[in-house]
Design an enzyme around this catalytic site. Structure first.
Site, mmCIF file in Angstrom:
data_model
loop_
_atom_site.group_PDB
_atom_site.id
_atom_site.type_symbol
_atom_site.label_atom_id
_atom_site.label_comp_id
_atom_site.label_asym_id
_atom_site.label_seq_id
_atom_site.Cartn_x
_atom_site.Cartn_y
_atom_site.Cartn_z
ATOM 1 N N TRP A 1 5.980 5.749 -6.185
ATOM 2 C CA TRP A 1 4.637 5.222 -6.408
ATOM 3 C C TRP A 1 3.649 6.391 -6.307
ATOM 4 O O TRP A 1 3.623 7.104 -5.311
ATOM 5 C CB TRP A 1 4.247 4.147 -5.389
ATOM 6 C CG TRP A 1 2.779 3.835 -5.506
ATOM 7 C CD1 TRP A 1 2.153 3.216 -6.545
ATOM 8 C CD2 TRP A 1 1.747 4.221 -4.586
ATOM 9 N NE1 TRP A 1 0.798 3.181 -6.325
ATOM 10 C CE2 TRP A 1 0.517 3.786 -5.141
ATOM 11 C CE3 TRP A 1 1.741 4.891 -3.357
ATOM 12 C CZ2 TRP A 1 -0.707 3.987 -4.500
ATOM 13 C CZ3 TRP A 1 0.523 5.099 -2.716
ATOM 14 C CH2 TRP A 1 -0.689 4.645 -3.283
ATOM 15 N N GLU B 1 6.912 1.867 -9.127
ATOM 16 C CA GLU B 1 5.962 0.831 -8.698
ATOM 17 C C GLU B 1 4.612 1.014 -9.392
ATOM 18 O O GLU B 1 4.012 2.071 -9.320
ATOM 19 C CB GLU B 1 5.780 0.912 -7.172
ATOM 20 C CG GLU B 1 4.754 -0.063 -6.607
ATOM 21 C CD GLU B 1 4.621 0.038 -5.088
ATOM 22 O OE1 GLU B 1 5.170 0.976 -4.478
ATOM 23 O OE2 GLU B 1 3.928 -0.831 -4.514
ATOM 24 N N LYS C 1 0.497 -0.168 -10.284
ATOM 25 C CA LYS C 1 -0.667 -0.644 -9.534
ATOM 26 C C LYS C 1 -1.854 -0.781 -10.467
ATOM 27 O O LYS C 1 -1.959 -0.037 -11.447
ATOM 28 C CB LYS C 1 -0.986 0.349 -8.409
ATOM 29 C CG LYS C 1 -1.998 -0.148 -7.397
ATOM 30 C CD LYS C 1 -2.028 0.707 -6.150
ATOM 31 C CE LYS C 1 -3.040 0.154 -5.150
ATOM 32 N NZ LYS C 1 -3.040 0.870 -3.877
ATOM 33 N N ASP D 1 4.702 -4.952 -6.776
ATOM 34 C CA ASP D 1 4.079 -5.210 -5.482
ATOM 35 C C ASP D 1 3.048 -6.305 -5.780
ATOM 36 O O ASP D 1 2.167 -6.109 -6.620
ATOM 37 C CB ASP D 1 3.421 -3.902 -4.996
ATOM 38 C CG ASP D 1 2.670 -4.048 -3.685
ATOM 39 O OD1 ASP D 1 1.910 -5.031 -3.540
ATOM 40 O OD2 ASP D 1 2.824 -3.177 -2.816
ATOM 41 N N HIS E 1 -0.675 -5.709 -6.321
ATOM 42 C CA HIS E 1 -1.082 -4.713 -7.314
ATOM 43 C C HIS E 1 -1.469 -5.273 -8.671
ATOM 44 O O HIS E 1 -1.339 -4.603 -9.684
ATOM 45 C CB HIS E 1 0.046 -3.692 -7.510
ATOM 46 C CG HIS E 1 0.212 -2.765 -6.351
ATOM 47 N ND1 HIS E 1 1.040 -1.671 -6.378
ATOM 48 C CD2 HIS E 1 -0.364 -2.764 -5.123
ATOM 49 C CE1 HIS E 1 0.978 -1.033 -5.222
ATOM 50 N NE2 HIS E 1 0.143 -1.683 -4.442
ATOM 51 N N HIS F 1 7.820 -5.423 -3.710
ATOM 52 C CA HIS F 1 7.114 -5.168 -2.461
ATOM 53 C C HIS F 1 6.387 -6.455 -2.143
ATOM 54 O O HIS F 1 5.461 -6.829 -2.865
ATOM 55 C CB HIS F 1 6.100 -4.024 -2.619
ATOM 56 C CG HIS F 1 6.677 -2.681 -2.318
ATOM 57 N ND1 HIS F 1 5.920 -1.541 -2.283
ATOM 58 C CD2 HIS F 1 7.952 -2.307 -2.009
ATOM 59 C CE1 HIS F 1 6.709 -0.519 -1.972
ATOM 60 N NE2 HIS F 1 7.943 -0.952 -1.809
ATOM 61 N N ASP G 1 -8.100 -5.682 -0.889
ATOM 62 C CA ASP G 1 -6.979 -5.071 -0.172
ATOM 63 C C ASP G 1 -5.659 -5.651 -0.636
ATOM 64 O O ASP G 1 -5.533 -6.852 -0.838
ATOM 65 C CB ASP G 1 -7.116 -5.285 1.333
ATOM 66 C CG ASP G 1 -5.971 -4.622 2.084
ATOM 67 O OD1 ASP G 1 -5.658 -3.461 1.772
ATOM 68 O OD2 ASP G 1 -5.375 -5.272 2.949
ATOM 69 N N ASP H 1 -2.746 -5.131 1.091
ATOM 70 C CA ASP H 1 -1.720 -4.918 2.118
ATOM 71 C C ASP H 1 -1.900 -5.709 3.415
ATOM 72 O O ASP H 1 -1.656 -5.170 4.489
ATOM 73 C CB ASP H 1 -1.654 -3.417 2.443
ATOM 74 C CG ASP H 1 -1.437 -2.575 1.198
ATOM 75 O OD1 ASP H 1 -0.368 -2.693 0.601
ATOM 76 O OD2 ASP H 1 -2.359 -1.823 0.818
ATOM 77 N N ASP I 1 5.752 -4.679 2.309
ATOM 78 C CA ASP I 1 4.797 -3.575 2.252
ATOM 79 C C ASP I 1 3.417 -4.060 2.660
ATOM 80 O O ASP I 1 2.697 -4.637 1.852
ATOM 81 C CB ASP I 1 4.764 -2.975 0.831
ATOM 82 C CG ASP I 1 3.813 -1.785 0.755
ATOM 83 O OD1 ASP I 1 3.419 -1.268 1.816
ATOM 84 O OD2 ASP I 1 3.460 -1.384 -0.368
HETATM 85 C C1 RNT Z 1 0.391 1.374 -2.325
HETATM 86 C C2 RNT Z 1 1.790 0.960 -2.634
HETATM 87 C C3 RNT Z 1 2.856 1.703 -1.894
HETATM 88 C C4 RNT Z 1 2.467 1.982 -0.464
HETATM 89 C C5 RNT Z 1 3.574 2.551 0.369
HETATM 90 C C6 RNT Z 1 3.079 3.124 1.654
HETATM 91 O O1 RNT Z 1 -0.550 0.571 -2.888
HETATM 92 O O2 RNT Z 1 1.935 -0.402 -2.420
HETATM 93 O O3 RNT Z 1 4.045 1.033 -1.990
HETATM 94 O O4 RNT Z 1 1.988 0.851 0.173
HETATM 95 O O5 RNT Z 1 4.289 3.458 -0.365
HETATM 96 ZN ZN ZN Z 2 3.859 -1.272 -2.462
#
Ligand code: RNT
Ligand code: ZN
Length: 415
Positions: A182, A223, A225, A256, A259, A283, A291, A293, A323
């Protein structure tokens, strides 16, 4: 076996699902635990701050400092998680001694030996992530897509080092390692040239792949985003870029769920990826406004994702990783609660009358499908979750939190 479980088993049987089978299946599915929840994505290199468009907020006491503390905390978390785990390590979690310090472009397997020891002690596999952030060689927010050849080559070398480390993990643990790429590369404001950046990113990734890797030992995922903090207008590794690159190079696509645009559904995307890829990676996280996460909850989005996972193919075709990072609450509680919530969602999905639902859809019996979908929500799920936890050797209720509180008092607050 409790009488509650016996009656829950009957209730689910009436819907056509076998609770014992669901529990057995789930006990064999490993979830990859992200090491970075324990220290706010700081790593062991002494990084002053986190960048790359991701951020942790909060200053709850007791964050792990260094490998000994982080592994101690992860060990505590694993002991409170019912089921099989893997560990997910980032390259910035290299462990140096006075004699073997190395920059990201010359990392070696030996720098990760303590992680192998940890994994062996827990009888689990390791997944790995090159770290393309929190480093002075990230220039103008760019890594593999930088126009500066020095920057680009540095990060290409980093990627190649990581392939070797992943192979080492797999050899040592006897379990295939997923190496996830990523890159945060992007622009704060509207770019004038999207194409060149993406072309350089593709070329860099190709150069990394050209170094070769043992496909029996590692698989590589990419990955995507949509945006990050400070890179709101353009992300080089967008969904289209990553999906196309992965498809043309035989890599695993990684989604993810934090994302995407807020109304996009990763649950909806899973079937398409599963149709065209032998394996996919996820993820699992929780996006809240800007955000991506927050700690995973047992909510509608996660249940819908879990349902699609179960419906679209054998569970061994998925690489399931968590994640998220929250520095505002006890970090071990965050690790454990988020993982348990995802496991709950998977169990919920296994218990859903998926075949019956598919049949009703095929026969266009949409009233019954609606009613079934609503009625299953109030089936006695708690009793099956309790039985799952019991078979996994864990507490089912909130008892695990007492352990975390005790650990906080005895260990975390003394740091
Ligand atoms: C960031 C990505 C990635 C990170 C990690 C720490 O937006 O989701 O996967 O969260 O690599
Ligand atoms: Zn991620």
């Amino acid at each position: 076996m409790s009488t509650e479980y016996e009656s829950a088993k009957k209730a689910y049987k009436a819907f056509g699902t076998d609770t014992d089978l669901a529990i057995e299946k789930l006990l064999g599915v490993p979830v990859s635990l992200h090491c970075w929840q324990g220290d706010d994505v700081r790593g062991f290199e002494g990084a002053a701050s986190l960048d790359g468009g991701i951020q942790t907020t909060g200053n709850y006491p007791g964050a792990a400092k260094g490998p000994v503390q982080l592994m101690q905390d992860l060990d505590k978390a694993i002991s409170l998680i019912p089921g099989k785990v893997r560990i997910n390590v980032h390259a910035c979690y290299s462990v140096f001694n006075e004699n073997n310090r190395a920059d990201r472009d010359s990392l070696k397997p030996e720098h990760f030996a303590p992680w192998v020891e940890f994994a062996k002690a827990h009888n689990c596999g390791i997944d790995f992530n090159p770290t393309y952030f929190s480093h002075p060689m990230v220039k103008d927010g760019l890594t593999l897509s930088s126009p500066d050849e020095n920057v680009r080559n540095f990060w290409i070398r980093h990627g190649i080092c990581c392939l070797r480390i992943g192979e080492y993990f797999a050899r040592e643990t006897g379990s295939k390692c997923l190496i996830n790429f990523w890159m945060p590369d992007g622009c704060k404001d509207t770019p004038a040239d999207r194409y060149s950046c993406r072309a350089r990113m593709a070329d860099s990734l190709d150069m990394i792949l050209a170094a070769g890797y043992d496909k029996n030992l590692v698989c590589i995922s990419l990955e995507s985003k949509v945006f990050g903090i400070g890179v709101e207008s353009y992300t080089v590794g967008s969904a289209e870029f990553c999906t196309s690159f992965a498809a043309t190079r035989g890599l695993v696509p990684l989604m993810d769920n934090g994302h995407y645009h807020p109304t996009e559904s990763v649950a909806d995307k899973i079937s398409s990826f599963m149709l065209f890829n032998p394996e996919i990676a996820l993820h699992v996280t929780r996006g809240v406004r800007w955000d991506s996460d927050h700690v995973v909850r047992f909510d509608d989005e996660i249940r819908e994702i879990a349902l699609e996972i179960v419906r679209c193919g054998d569970l061994d075709r998925y690489h399931l990783a968590l994640d998220y990072f929250d520095a505002s609450i006890n970090r071990i509680a965050a690790w454990v609660s988020g993982t348990r919530s995802f496991l709950k969602a998977l169990l919920y999905a296994e218990l859903w009358p998926n075949e019956k639902g598919a049949m009703l859809q095929e026969n266009a019996e949409f009233s019954e499908l609606l009613v079934l979908s609503e009625e299953i929500k109030t089936a006695p799920f708690a009793a099956v979750w309790q039985e799952y936890c019991r078979r996994a050797g864990s507490a089912a209720g909130m008892e695990w939190l007492d352990e975390v509180k005790k650990y906080e008092k005895e260990v975390l607050l003394k740091r």
